[in-house]
Scaffold this motif. Structure first.
Motif, short mmCIF file in Angstrom:
data_model
loop_
_atom_site.label_atom_id
_atom_site.label_comp_id
_atom_site.label_asym_id
_atom_site.label_seq_id
_atom_site.Cartn_x
_atom_site.Cartn_y
_atom_site.Cartn_z
N ASP A 46 0.90 -1.16 0.00
CA ASP A 46 0.12 0.03 -0.16
C ASP A 46 0.84 1.46 -0.07
O ASP A 46 1.90 1.18 0.44
CB ASP A 46 -0.94 -0.01 1.12
CG ASP A 46 -1.78 -1.12 1.17
OD1 ASP A 46 -2.33 -1.54 0.19
OD2 ASP A 46 -2.08 -1.71 2.37
N TYR A 47 0.40 2.14 -0.71
CA TYR A 47 1.13 3.50 -0.87
C TYR A 47 0.51 4.71 -0.50
O TYR A 47 -0.86 4.72 -0.54
CB TYR A 47 1.60 3.64 -2.49
CG TYR A 47 2.39 2.63 -3.06
CD1 TYR A 47 3.82 2.69 -3.22
CD2 TYR A 47 1.59 1.33 -3.31
CE1 TYR A 47 4.47 1.63 -3.73
CE2 TYR A 47 2.46 0.21 -3.81
CZ TYR A 47 3.60 0.38 -3.91
OH TYR A 47 4.62 -0.58 -4.62
N TRP A 48 0.93 5.55 0.36
CA TRP A 48 0.64 6.87 0.93
C TRP A 48 1.38 7.89 1.04
O TRP A 48 2.50 7.97 1.02
CB TRP A 48 0.55 6.44 2.65
CG TRP A 48 -0.13 5.05 2.98
CD1 TRP A 48 0.85 3.83 3.03
CD2 TRP A 48 -1.30 4.35 3.10
NE1 TRP A 48 0.12 2.58 3.25
CE2 TRP A 48 -1.28 3.14 3.39
CE3 TRP A 48 -2.62 5.19 2.88
CZ2 TRP A 48 -2.36 2.40 3.50
CZ3 TRP A 48 -3.85 4.50 3.40
CH2 TRP A 48 -3.76 3.03 3.50
N PHE A 49 0.39 9.04 0.87
CA PHE A 49 1.04 10.46 1.01
C PHE A 49 0.35 10.94 2.50
O PHE A 49 -0.63 10.51 2.48
CB PHE A 49 0.83 11.45 0.00
CG PHE A 49 1.65 11.28 -1.47
CD1 PHE A 49 3.09 11.19 -1.50
CD2 PHE A 49 0.90 11.05 -2.69
CE1 PHE A 49 3.69 10.99 -2.42
CE2 PHE A 49 1.77 10.93 -3.65
CZ PHE A 49 3.03 10.93 -3.59
N PHE A 50 1.19 11.41 3.11
CA PHE A 50 0.50 12.03 4.38
C PHE A 50 0.63 13.59 4.54
O PHE A 50 1.77 13.94 4.16
CB PHE A 50 1.43 11.35 5.57
CG PHE A 50 1.18 10.07 5.84
CD1 PHE A 50 -0.13 9.67 6.74
CD2 PHE A 50 1.74 8.89 5.33
CE1 PHE A 50 -0.22 8.09 6.77
CE2 PHE A 50 1.67 7.71 5.47
CZ PHE A 50 0.56 7.18 6.10
N GLU A 51 -0.24 14.29 4.90
CA GLU A 51 -0.36 15.52 5.19
C GLU A 51 -0.67 15.81 6.75
O GLU A 51 -1.74 15.33 6.99
CB GLU A 51 -1.46 16.41 4.25
CG GLU A 51 -0.90 16.38 2.86
CD GLU A 51 -0.08 17.39 2.56
OE1 GLU A 51 0.31 18.44 3.36
OE2 GLU A 51 0.53 17.56 1.18
N VAL A 52 0.12 16.50 7.38
CA VAL A 52 -0.18 16.91 8.97
C VAL A 52 -0.87 18.27 8.82
O VAL A 52 -0.30 19.16 8.69
CB VAL A 52 1.16 16.75 9.47
CG1 VAL A 52 0.74 17.18 11.25
CG2 VAL A 52 1.77 15.40 9.60
N ASP A 53 -2.04 18.14 9.53
CA ASP A 53 -2.91 19.48 9.59
C ASP A 53 -2.86 19.62 11.04
O ASP A 53 -3.15 19.01 12.00
CB ASP A 53 -4.16 19.30 9.31
CG ASP A 53 -5.11 20.18 9.66
OD1 ASP A 53 -4.93 21.20 8.98
OD2 ASP A 53 -6.04 20.11 10.56
N ARG A 54 -2.52 21.05 11.51
CA ARG A 54 -2.59 21.38 12.90
C ARG A 54 -3.65 22.52 12.99
O ARG A 54 -4.00 23.22 14.07
CB ARG A 54 -1.28 22.31 13.11
CG ARG A 54 -0.05 21.41 12.93
CD ARG A 54 -0.02 20.45 13.89
NE ARG A 54 -0.04 20.88 15.36
CZ ARG A 54 -0.49 20.18 16.44
NH1 ARG A 54 -0.80 18.86 16.15
NH2 ARG A 54 -0.39 20.57 17.71
N SER A 55 -4.85 22.29 12.45
CA SER A 55 -6.11 23.24 12.55
C SER A 55 -5.73 24.66 12.24
O SER A 55 -6.34 25.57 13.09
CB SER A 55 -6.82 22.91 13.84
OG SER A 55 -7.14 21.69 13.91
N THR A 56 -4.57 24.95 11.44
CA THR A 56 -4.29 26.57 11.46
C THR A 56 -4.83 27.17 9.98
O THR A 56 -4.56 28.24 10.06
CB THR A 56 -2.92 26.35 11.67
OG1 THR A 56 -2.08 25.76 10.70
CG2 THR A 56 -2.22 26.11 12.90
N GLU A 57 -5.03 26.24 9.20
CA GLU A 57 -5.37 26.65 7.73
C GLU A 57 -6.96 26.36 7.64
O GLU A 57 -7.67 25.43 8.17
CB GLU A 57 -4.60 25.68 6.71
CG GLU A 57 -3.33 25.67 6.98
CD GLU A 57 -2.59 26.93 6.64
OE1 GLU A 57 -3.33 27.98 5.89
OE2 GLU A 57 -1.48 27.16 6.66
N PRO A 58 -7.44 27.18 6.89
CA PRO A 58 -9.15 27.10 6.51
C PRO A 58 -9.19 25.79 5.65
O PRO A 58 -8.36 25.55 5.08
CB PRO A 58 -9.17 28.47 5.79
CG PRO A 58 -8.14 28.91 5.35
CD PRO A 58 -7.09 28.64 6.27
#
Length: 277
Positions: A184-196
């Motif tokens: 399985d292949y994955w890209f991860f984006e880490v969100d800190r609730s700082t962006e709309p």
């Protein structure tokens, strides 16, 4: 964050005295740039008989590497003063980076950051490190096999823009896992609730454009699933709703999870983009 100047012969001498675990800690710092004492414990001292024994061993190892001027911790701590030494955030020094270059571990991104980072950079980097640590823990627990894990900028993808020129897709992490007969292949984006949420959708559209080039599919035959890792369930619900209602997105390509759900990677909770082994 000044560090002592150490000559090459001195580094050679220091190298001879390092244990395998010492070297592994330095390599973790090189890969993650910033990492807390507690994260070091979970990566390298998890096999101790008790939490207190693991904490003591972690603190001794980090103090020894700091005494050799190979690592240093920031002035700020995660969790504030009350967190004590477990909240220390560690980074390589210039001699530490040079030592890893001397060792010559292939594919290791050695970085040296001479200045204290901004709060936003610190928080995002530690959050990304947390995803990496949780993936390693899940793999150690048998949830899947972790075949590959790359952090930015080593996982960034250069590709052609619609009107020419070169664009950069900048995921925070890229991973390849294996479960049963499938990779399985994955890209991860880490969100800190700082962006709309609208900006999150715009980032998803960048993945759509990159997918349309076919460049990634030429490497593995599939396009990775894109996993947004968010701090809490409320934020997860918000982003899921915005992604689901957005036009021009391949909705099944995206997942939004909290960190505790990462061990379900590839299971029923988090769909994968994969290929049979």
């Amino acid at each position: 964050m000044n560090s002592q100047r150490i000559s090459r012969p001195q580094l050679e001498s220091i190298r001879q005295g390092l244990t395998d675990r010492d070297t592994a800690i330095l390599e973790s710092l090189a890969r993650h740039r910033l990492i807390t004492s507690q994260q070091i414990l979970r990566l390298h001292f998890w096999d101790h008989a008790s939490d207190s024994a693991a904490t003591r061993s972690t603190n001794r190892a980090l103090a020894r590497l700091a005494d050799m001027s190979l690592i240093t911790h920031l002035q700020r701590r995660i969790g504030g003063v009350r967190a004590g030494s477990s909240g220390n955030v560690w980074t390589l020094t210039e001699p530490g980076a040079r030592l890893l270059q001397l060792i010559g571990t292939e594919g290791l991104p050695v970085r040296f950051r001479p200045h204290e980072p901004t709060n936003s950079f610190l928080e995002h980097t530690i959050a990304t490190t947390e995803v990496s640590v949780r993936l390693s823990e899940a793999a150690r627990g048998g949830a899947f096999t972790l075949l590959e894990l790359r952090r930015e900028p080593d996982c960034w993808r250069a590709h052609s823009g619609t009107h020419g020129g070169v664009l950069q897709l900048k995921p925070d992490l890229y991973a390849v896992t294996a479960s049963g007969d499938y990779e399985d292949y994955w890209f991860f984006e880490v969100d800190r609730s700082t962006e709309p949420p609208s900006r999150i959708v715009r980032t998803c559209l960048k993945y759509e454009h990159y997918r349309s080039t076919g460049a990634e599919q030429k490497l593995t035959g599939v396009f990775p699933a894109v996993v947004w890792v968010v701090p809490n369930a409320k934020r997860a619900a918000t982003l899921r709703a915005h992604i689901a209602s957005a036009q021009d997105l391949t909705h099944e390509m995206y997942a939004v999870v909290v960190p505790e759900e990462l061990e379900s990677l590839g299971g029923a909770g988090i769909k994968a983009s994969g290929a049979q082994l």
